[in-house]
Design an enzyme around this catalytic site. Structure first.
Site, PDB file in Angstrom:
ATOM      1  N   LYS A   1     125.006  55.636  31.245  1.00  0.00           N
ATOM      2  CA  LYS A   1     124.588  56.965  31.675  1.00  0.00           C
ATOM      3  C   LYS A   1     125.306  58.071  30.900  1.00  0.00           C
ATOM      4  CE  LYS A   1     121.665  56.535  35.057  1.00  0.00           C
ATOM      5  NZ  LYS A   1     120.274  56.923  34.884  1.00  0.00           N
TER       6      LYS A   1
ATOM      7  N   SER B   1     123.143  45.493  38.716  1.00  0.00           N
ATOM      8  CA  SER B   1     121.895  45.704  37.963  1.00  0.00           C
ATOM      9  C   SER B   1     121.941  44.939  36.646  1.00  0.00           C
ATOM     10  CB  SER B   1     121.622  47.193  37.739  1.00  0.00           C
ATOM     11  OG  SER B   1     122.662  47.794  37.005  1.00  0.00           O
TER      12      SER B   1
END
Ligand SMILES: Cc1ncc(COP(=O)(O)O)c(C=O)c1O
Length: 327
Positions: free
Chosen positions: A58, A285
């Site tokens: 991110k 994830s």
């Protein structure tokens, strides 16, 4: 609602830095799985995105959302307050970028997300607004409540809502990962597999890979209990950062080939196996991504190269029950 006071970023004499720490974003290693591909003909290459400064991919997105807005003249350090809602990774990344550049930052999040991420944000000077969850779970009503609160904050004069779910600069930032994958493999890639939150990673990388070759397949991944992309109902799950109960606006049907639905328990097991059997210490994830990549390898059966991102560091999950505790 808990408000954590910001650090004195706007104190007299505070000078924004020139970006040297930002240069640590990207250029992450790409390594093959050594053992978890036993019995498969395919190679699975893992992009170790936890080497980014805040331990997740991110950072690429946060940098792009801020720098593209700067280029358009929409924000100015010391004048603009950046606002965003996040499950935690984006907040950590924005906290880092805003700390370097000298922006005030206000983050809306929830206790459904790990304590490490929230503490990372406050440690780097962000103001954190907490929206309470039901039982620490990502329930379908949670994100709408968080978004409502963010919308209120974004109405304050002098604020800029980065709005990661609707901001095309998100996927623009992730294109850097796609370019690195092409450079690191010499373009020899058959498939890319990624779980979807905003879809910035999947779409940013897909854009670059498919521009290189339309033959490269892109698979997006979601948990079975909230399989909205494959036509299911929004539901409850515990995989942070993905499957938020709606189809993210950045998801472009032209840029992916199929949706893979995985079992959350198996994804968690895979995250643990990655740590023990490969030394890849990453979050849930990432377990989902590798689980899905192995399925692609099994179903194809051939000698292909599949790339998956190791989204973030396992260190972000120490306070959760993902990894075993010492007795
Ligand atoms: C841990 C984790 N995995 C996966 C994702 C999904 O990434 P994207 O938003 O680029 O789809 C996120 C997004 O925040 C995340 O935090």
């Amino acid at each position: 609602m808990t408000v954590v006071e910001p650090s004195p970023r706007t104190a007299p004499g505070f000078r924004p830095a020139l970006g040297t720490a930002l240069e640590a974003i990207g250029n992450t290693p790409l390594v093959p799985l050594l053992r978890l591909t036993d019995g498969l003909r395919a190679r699975i290459l893992v992009k170790l995105e936890y080497f980014n400064p805040t331990g997740s991919y991110k950072d690429r997105m946060a940098l792009a959302m801020i720098e593209e807005a700067e280029k358009r003249g929409e924000i100015t350090p010391g004048k603009t307050t950046i606002v965003e809602y996040t499950g935690g990774s984006t907040g950590s990344s924005l906290s880092f970028v805003c700390a370097v550049k000298g922006y005030a930052l206000r983050i809306v999040t929830s206790d459904a997300f790990s304590e490490e991420k929230i503490r990372t944000m406050t440690s780097m000077g962000a103001e954190v607004v907490m929206v309470p969850s039901v039982g620490g779970k990502i329930t379908p009503d949670l994100m709408p409540r968080i978004i409502d609160r963010t919308r209120q904050l974004a109405e304050v004069a002098g604020t800029y809502w980065t709005d990661q779910f609707n901001n095309k600069d998100n996927a623009v930032g992730q294109r850097t990962m796609g370019r690195e994958i092409l450079a690191q493999t010499g373009g020899d890639v058959d498939a890319f597999v990624a779980s979807v939150g905003t879809a910035g990673c999947a779409m940013g990388v897909a854009r670059v890979l498919k521009d290189h070759s339309q033959d490269i397949k892109v698979f997006v991944v979601e948990p079975s209990t909230s399989a909205v992309l494959s036509g299911g109902e929004p539901g409850t799950h515990g995989i942070e950062g993905i499957a938020l109960g709606f189809t993210p606006p950045l998801l472009d049907k032209e840029l992916y080939d199929d949706v893979l639905v995985i079992d959350e328990g198996e994804a968690r097991d895979m995250a643990r196996r990655l740590a023990v059997e490969e030394g890849i210490f990453a979050g849930t994830s990432t377990g989902a991504n590798v689980l899905a990549a192995r399925r692609v390898a099994q179903e194809h059966g051939g000698d292909i190269t599949i790339v998956v991102p190791a989204v973030d560091s396992g260190l972000k999950y120490i306070s959760t029950d993902l990894f075993p505790r010492a007795i």
